[in-house]
Design a protein around this motif. Structure first.
Motif, PDB file in Angstrom:
ATOM      1  N   GLY A  33       0.812  -1.210   0.000  1.00  0.00           N
ATOM      2  CA  GLY A  33       0.000   0.000   0.000  1.00  0.00           C
ATOM      3  C   GLY A  33       0.846   1.261   0.000  1.00  0.00           C
ATOM      4  O   GLY A  33       2.071   1.205   0.153  1.00  0.00           O
ATOM      5  N   PRO A  34       0.214   2.409  -0.158  1.00  0.00           N
ATOM      6  CA  PRO A  34       0.957   3.662  -0.328  1.00  0.00           C
ATOM      7  C   PRO A  34       1.710   4.122   0.916  1.00  0.00           C
ATOM      8  O   PRO A  34       2.610   4.953   0.819  1.00  0.00           O
ATOM      9  N   SER A  35       1.371   3.584   2.075  1.00  0.00           N
ATOM     10  CA  SER A  35       1.994   4.067   3.311  1.00  0.00           C
ATOM     11  C   SER A  35       3.132   3.179   3.799  1.00  0.00           C
ATOM     12  O   SER A  35       3.692   3.425   4.869  1.00  0.00           O
ATOM     13  N   ALA A  36       3.505   2.152   3.035  1.00  0.00           N
ATOM     14  CA  ALA A  36       4.562   1.242   3.469  1.00  0.00           C
ATOM     15  C   ALA A  36       5.388   0.809   2.265  1.00  0.00           C
ATOM     16  O   ALA A  36       4.869   0.708   1.154  1.00  0.00           O
ATOM     17  N   PRO A  37       6.669   0.565   2.460  1.00  0.00           N
ATOM     18  CA  PRO A  37       7.500   0.082   1.342  1.00  0.00           C
ATOM     19  C   PRO A  37       7.109  -1.337   0.977  1.00  0.00           C
ATOM     20  O   PRO A  37       6.632  -2.102   1.823  1.00  0.00           O
ATOM     21  N   PRO A  38       7.311  -1.730  -0.278  1.00  0.00           N
ATOM     22  CA  PRO A  38       6.978  -3.100  -0.678  1.00  0.00           C
ATOM     23  C   PRO A  38       7.922  -4.096  -0.014  1.00  0.00           C
ATOM     24  O   PRO A  38       9.028  -3.758   0.407  1.00  0.00           O
ATOM     25  N   GLU A  39       7.475  -5.333   0.065  1.00  0.00           N
ATOM     26  CA  GLU A  39       8.242  -6.406   0.675  1.00  0.00           C
ATOM     27  C   GLU A  39       8.810  -7.290  -0.428  1.00  0.00           C
ATOM     28  O   GLU A  39       8.165  -7.527  -1.447  1.00  0.00           O
ATOM     29  N   HIS A  40      10.010  -7.800  -0.222  1.00  0.00           N
ATOM     30  CA  HIS A  40      10.676  -8.644  -1.206  1.00  0.00           C
ATOM     31  C   HIS A  40      10.607 -10.096  -0.746  1.00  0.00           C
ATOM     32  O   HIS A  40      11.169 -10.466   0.285  1.00  0.00           O
ATOM     33  N   ARG A  41       9.910 -10.919  -1.546  1.00  0.00           N
ATOM     34  CA  ARG A  41       9.750 -12.321  -1.196  1.00  0.00           C
ATOM     35  C   ARG A  41       9.956 -13.166  -2.450  1.00  0.00           C
ATOM     36  O   ARG A  41      10.416 -12.675  -3.484  1.00  0.00           O
ATOM     37  N   GLY A 302      -3.619   2.384  -8.954  1.00  0.00           N
ATOM     38  CA  GLY A 302      -3.463   3.821  -9.032  1.00  0.00           C
ATOM     39  C   GLY A 302      -2.046   4.224  -9.404  1.00  0.00           C
ATOM     40  O   GLY A 302      -1.235   3.404  -9.849  1.00  0.00           O
ATOM     41  N   PRO A 303      -1.716   5.501  -9.210  1.00  0.00           N
ATOM     42  CA  PRO A 303      -0.421   6.027  -9.671  1.00  0.00           C
ATOM     43  C   PRO A 303       0.794   5.376  -9.022  1.00  0.00           C
ATOM     44  O   PRO A 303       1.901   5.517  -9.540  1.00  0.00           O
ATOM     45  N   ARG A 304       0.626   4.653  -7.917  1.00  0.00           N
ATOM     46  CA  ARG A 304       1.811   4.091  -7.271  1.00  0.00           C
ATOM     47  C   ARG A 304       2.425   2.934  -8.054  1.00  0.00           C
ATOM     48  O   ARG A 304       3.480   2.431  -7.659  1.00  0.00           O
ATOM     49  N   TRP A 305       1.808   2.543  -9.159  1.00  0.00           N
ATOM     50  CA  TRP A 305       2.438   1.527  -9.996  1.00  0.00           C
ATOM     51  C   TRP A 305       3.844   1.976 -10.386  1.00  0.00           C
ATOM     52  O   TRP A 305       4.773   1.154 -10.452  1.00  0.00           O
ATOM     53  N   ARG A 306       3.987   3.291 -10.599  1.00  0.00           N
ATOM     54  CA  ARG A 306       5.287   3.800 -11.040  1.00  0.00           C
ATOM     55  C   ARG A 306       6.352   3.633  -9.951  1.00  0.00           C
ATOM     56  O   ARG A 306       7.500   3.281 -10.226  1.00  0.00           O
ATOM     57  N   ASP A 307       5.974   3.885  -8.684  1.00  0.00           N
ATOM     58  CA  ASP A 307       6.913   3.692  -7.578  1.00  0.00           C
ATOM     59  C   ASP A 307       7.290   2.221  -7.435  1.00  0.00           C
ATOM     60  O   ASP A 307       8.454   1.889  -7.193  1.00  0.00           O
TER      61      ASP A 307
END
Length: 334
Positions: A33-41, A302-307
């Motif tokens: 989600g927009p309020s947390a960094p993605p997790e790597h698994r 939404g726009p966070r696809w780019r991040d």
């Protein structure tokens, strides 16, 4: 929405040329989600992201041996990629070199008359072709499983471009999010409390081609046939969360919701502004810039696809059909 808003720089080195071995060792970027960094698994961790109330839906279509290397009576070589059959015995296909193959041209495989080439369909290079015999027999004898054009080599095992649950050969390209899954992973998803269901959508190559129109509203989607078993529809209705394995599953389920029909042909173009009726979360690969698949992802998160894509590129994730994957939940309001 302007198509240029779906552009990003994709280095050639980031395009996967071979699938991960084993299947479930591919990397998995988990969107938090927009309020947390993605997790790597890893994709073998998918069962840990699922639980009771989840319905995991897969596309069990199989890729046809649809690439045919034929010749004209004069000896000239012609490559035909079968896409989808019509009710009248004709198929839509890509024919190369198309400009040198006139309507009415007969194509041969060895000493066997294989098909007749018909008129053009639209302005995207597709043609109508009519096999002279059983097209399945022709594909068995002369066909190859087509790999995406950005995969420049051959696969050591062509079955790696099929999902482990593939059934009917109806697709011209693989539903690639499912390539990461193994029978053991699916068993563990069920052990975690999730229900696993299937549907069929015949994947066409046009799904993966870049959008050339300047505005997304001007892009014409080609139709793809789908059929959804009643058991899958029922499971989705009662689910607390519907998790789609791939954009093809999203398209089939959302098409059924929009039309009220569990089977048929869909030209649904899911782009920003689409209100999702069925799918809540998605396992998906990383897609080409300016593609309809990236438009679907932009509509979903939404726009966070780019991040998320920026993180994936910076962390060395492998992109496109043979690459790594992402797990994302639908953004509120999407």
């Amino acid at each position: 929405m302007r198509t240029e808003e779906l552009h990003y720089e994709l280095p050639q080195a980031a395009i996967a040329q071979q699938p991960a071995e084993p299947r479930d060792s591919s990397r998995l970027l988990v969107d938090r989600g927009p309020s947390a960094p993605p997790e790597h698994r890893l994709t073998r961790d998918l069962p840990e992201l699922l639980g009771p109330g989840d319905v995991l839906v897969v596309n069990d279509s199989r890729v046809m041996a649809a690439r045919l290397r034929l010749r004209k009576a004069t000896g000239g070589k012609v490559e035909v990629l079968l896409l989808e059959s019509d009710d009248d015995g004709w198929w839509s296909a890509l024919v190369r070199p198309g400009r040198r193959v006139r309507p009415g041209t007969e194509l041969w495989f060895g000493d066997q008359l294989a098909m007749e080439v018909g008129e053009r369909i639209g302005d995207d290079g597709r043609r109508r072709v009519r096999p002279t015999g059983d097209p399945n027999d022709l594909m068995d004898q002369a066909g190859e499983v087509p790999l995406p054009p950005y995969v420049t080599g051959e696969l050591a095992d062509v079955e790696r471009y099929q999902t482990v649950y593939a059934e009917r050969p109806v697709s011209a390209a693989a539903p690639t999010a499912g390539l990461h899954l193994t029978e053991a992973v699916l068993d563990r998803c069920q052990a975690a409390g999730a229900e696993v269901c299937a549907l069929e959508l015949a994947v066409g190559t046009a799904t993966f081609t870049p959008v050339t129109a300047e505005d997304l509203e001007d892009h014409a989607m080609h139709t793809e046939s789908y059929r959804i078993p009643e058991a899958t529809l029922t499971a989705c209705v009662r689910a607390e969360r519907v998790v789609a394995v791939g954009t093809t599953v999203v398209r089939a389920l959302e098409s059924a919701a929009a039309t009220g029909s569990a089977s048929g042909c869909t030209d649904l173009f899911i782009k920003p502004g689409h209100q999702f009726a069925v799918v809540d979360a998605m396992l998906t690969n990383f897609h080409l810039p300016r593609s309809s698949l990236l438009a679907l992802l932009a509509a979903f998160v939404g726009p966070r696809w780019r991040d998320l894509y920026s993180v994936a590129l910076a962390e060395g994730y492998r992109f496109l059909s043979l690459g790594d994957a992402m797990f994302c939940a639908r953004s509120p309001g999407q």
